[in-house]
Design an enzyme around this catalytic site. Structure first.
Site, PDB file in Angstrom:
ATOM      1  N   CYS A  23       0.861  -1.180   0.000  1.00 35.93           N
ATOM      2  CA  CYS A  23       0.000   0.000   0.000  1.00 35.93           C
ATOM      3  C   CYS A  23       0.897   1.229   0.000  1.00 35.93           C
ATOM      4  O   CYS A  23       2.082   1.129  -0.332  1.00 35.93           O
ATOM      5  CB  CYS A  23      -0.992  -0.015   1.174  1.00 35.93           C
ATOM      6  N   ARG A  81      -3.353  -0.756   5.220  1.00 35.44           N
ATOM      7  CA  ARG A  81      -3.917  -1.801   4.365  1.00 35.44           C
ATOM      8  C   ARG A  81      -2.983  -2.992   4.174  1.00 35.44           C
ATOM      9  O   ARG A  81      -3.404  -4.146   4.331  1.00 35.44           O
ATOM     10  CB  ARG A  81      -4.321  -1.205   3.014  1.00 35.44           C
ATOM     11  N   ASP A 120      -8.415   3.715   1.012  1.00 32.91           N
ATOM     12  CA  ASP A 120      -7.517   4.051   2.109  1.00 32.91           C
ATOM     13  C   ASP A 120      -8.331   4.825   3.145  1.00 32.91           C
ATOM     14  O   ASP A 120      -8.802   5.923   2.867  1.00 32.91           O
ATOM     15  CB  ASP A 120      -6.355   4.905   1.592  1.00 32.91           C
TER      16      ASP A 120
END
Length: 157
Positions: free
Chosen positions: A8, A14, A125
């Protein structure tokens, strides 16, 4: 043994979640010995930091311990890992730029390709969001990682 890297932006929300969820699901399925997993970020802003406390809290709610320290993707990662799974198109584009050989480019895939409920390929996100956004991201990553493990075990990837 398959080597997987989850990527990420900063490696604090993440990708560490995807790494830990995959490891946990593989362990519970009795196939953990088939995989080596890691995570990294395309940026270096959070290198050395622990995962974001908001995602740690969300993961803990689901019985998952989230730990580790953030790191940035290194050029040799593209050679070391068999499959590199990005959280969004921006991460994918950054890694495609980093790829040096034609062999490395096909290794770079979007994690949500394996989400049976996907409506898009980006994992959102939740950095600027609230608890609900972190929960939504958790659910998306959990489904995607489960689908990835199933596809790997069926030999489709």
């Amino acid at each position: 043994m398959r080597r997987l890297l989850f990527v990420c932006l900063g490696n604090i929300i993440r990708s560490p979640l995807a790494e830990q969820l995959f490891s946990d699901l593989a362990r519970r399925a009795g196939v953990a010995d088939n995989y080596t997993v890691d995570s990294a970020g395309t940026g270096d802003w959070h290198s050395g930091e622990s995962p974001d406390p908001r995602m740690v809290e969300t993961a803990t709610k689901h019985g998952l311990t989230l730990g580790g320290a953030a790191r940035q993707v290194r050029p040799n990662d593209l050679g070391r890992f068999d499959l590199i799974l990005t959280m969004d198109e921006s991460n994918r584009a950054d890694l495609l730029e980093l790829a040096r050989t034609p062999v490395q480019r096909p290794k770079i895939r979007m994690l949500r390709e394996f989400d049976p409920q996907r409506d898009e390929l980006d994992v959102p996100d939740p950095w600027y969001g609230g608890r609900g956004d972190f929960e939504q991201t958790y659910q998306i990553i959990e489904r995607s990682v489960r689908g990835l493990l199933e596809a790997l075990e069926r030999g489709e990837v």
